[in-house]
Design an enzyme around this catalytic site. Structure first.
Site, PDB file in Angstrom:
ATOM      1  N   GLY A  20       2.530  -2.046  -6.492  1.00 20.81           N
ATOM      2  CA  GLY A  20       1.676  -1.469  -5.459  1.00 20.81           C
ATOM      3  C   GLY A  20       0.922  -2.634  -4.868  1.00 20.81           C
ATOM      4  O   GLY A  20       0.149  -3.270  -5.571  1.00 20.81           O
ATOM      5  N   THR A  21       1.135  -2.960  -3.640  1.00 18.32           N
ATOM      6  CA  THR A  21       1.000  -4.357  -3.258  1.00 18.32           C
ATOM      7  C   THR A  21       0.665  -4.530  -1.795  1.00 18.32           C
ATOM      8  O   THR A  21       0.609  -3.570  -1.038  1.00 18.32           O
ATOM      9  CB  THR A  21       2.348  -5.057  -3.561  1.00 18.32           C
ATOM     10  OG1 THR A  21       2.234  -6.434  -3.340  1.00 18.32           O
ATOM     11  CG2 THR A  21       3.434  -4.521  -2.658  1.00 18.32           C
TER      12      THR A  21
END
Length: 219
Positions: A20-21
């Protein structure tokens, strides 16, 4: 996994590991800058604070990973293997467009099984620096692109701050500022910032540590 109360030992074991970036790539005259944060999470747990999400596909071609960590890395590994064979057959480095097409085809073929979004960027002798988005099996070249959960917080910033003809240093600053802003607001983004600058001269790797990140009003 329990939804209330303190987490118990092993409560995160069944959570899928996600990057998750925030990922980003920018073209400039003669090359590209690719950047990402470094946080990897499983549910509400941060399982890696310094994971490098910029994966090489060939000598001057990189991809930025987002989505499921295992799925994104699997696509990158498959693409790198195919491009290595492609380069041996041609007896010359593959084109960035060819690399982007390989990633696009893999992403589309396994779209029901893999949860990942890769940005492909690099340099070749034919077109110079190039940036391609490959989400969902599409393929589009853009002067810059962003992705990942943190990208939703910075669309306004990147649209306002981008300008054609930026120097490599301006692109690095633009990328660093954008990813920092996303990290400040997105709970799934954080850690350090990895930057890769790709030109005809080679590949330059940089790491922006937490105490070196730019500071903004909300801090």
């Amino acid at each position: 996994m329990l939804r209330a109360g303190a987490p118990t030992a092993g409560s995160f074991r069944t959570e899928e590991v996600h990057t998750g970036t925030t990922i980003m790539a920018v073209e400039f005259d003669g090359g590209v800058v690719v950047g990402s944060d470094s946080r990897v999470s499983a549910g509400t747990a941060v399982v890696n604070r310094v994971f490098d999400k910029l994966s090489p596909l060939h000598q001057r071609i990189f991809c930025a990973l987002s989505g499921s960590a295992a799925d994104a890395q699997a696509i990158a590994d498959m693409a790198a293997y195919q491009l290595e064979l492609h380069g041996l057959e041609l007896e010359e480095p593959p084109l960035v467009l060819a690399a982007a097409n390989v990633v696009k085809n893999i992403s589309y073929k396994y779209r029901e099984d893999l949860l990942a979004h890769l940005i492909v960027a690099g340099w070749d002798q034919r077109e110079g620096g190039q940036v391609y988005g490959t989400m969902g099996g599409m393929l589009i070249r853009q002067p810059f692109t962003i992705g990942g959960s943190g990208s939703s917080y910075i669309y306004g910033y990147v649209d306002a701050a981008y300008k054609p003809g930026m120097t490599p240093e301006e692109c690095r600053r633009f990328t660093t500022n954008a990813i920092t802003l996303a990290m400040n607001r997105d709970g799934s983004s954080g850690g350090v910032i990895y930057l890769v600058t790709i030109t005809a001269a080679g590949v330059d790797h940089r790491v922006i540590l937490g105490d070196e990140l730019p500071r903004f009003y909300d801090e």
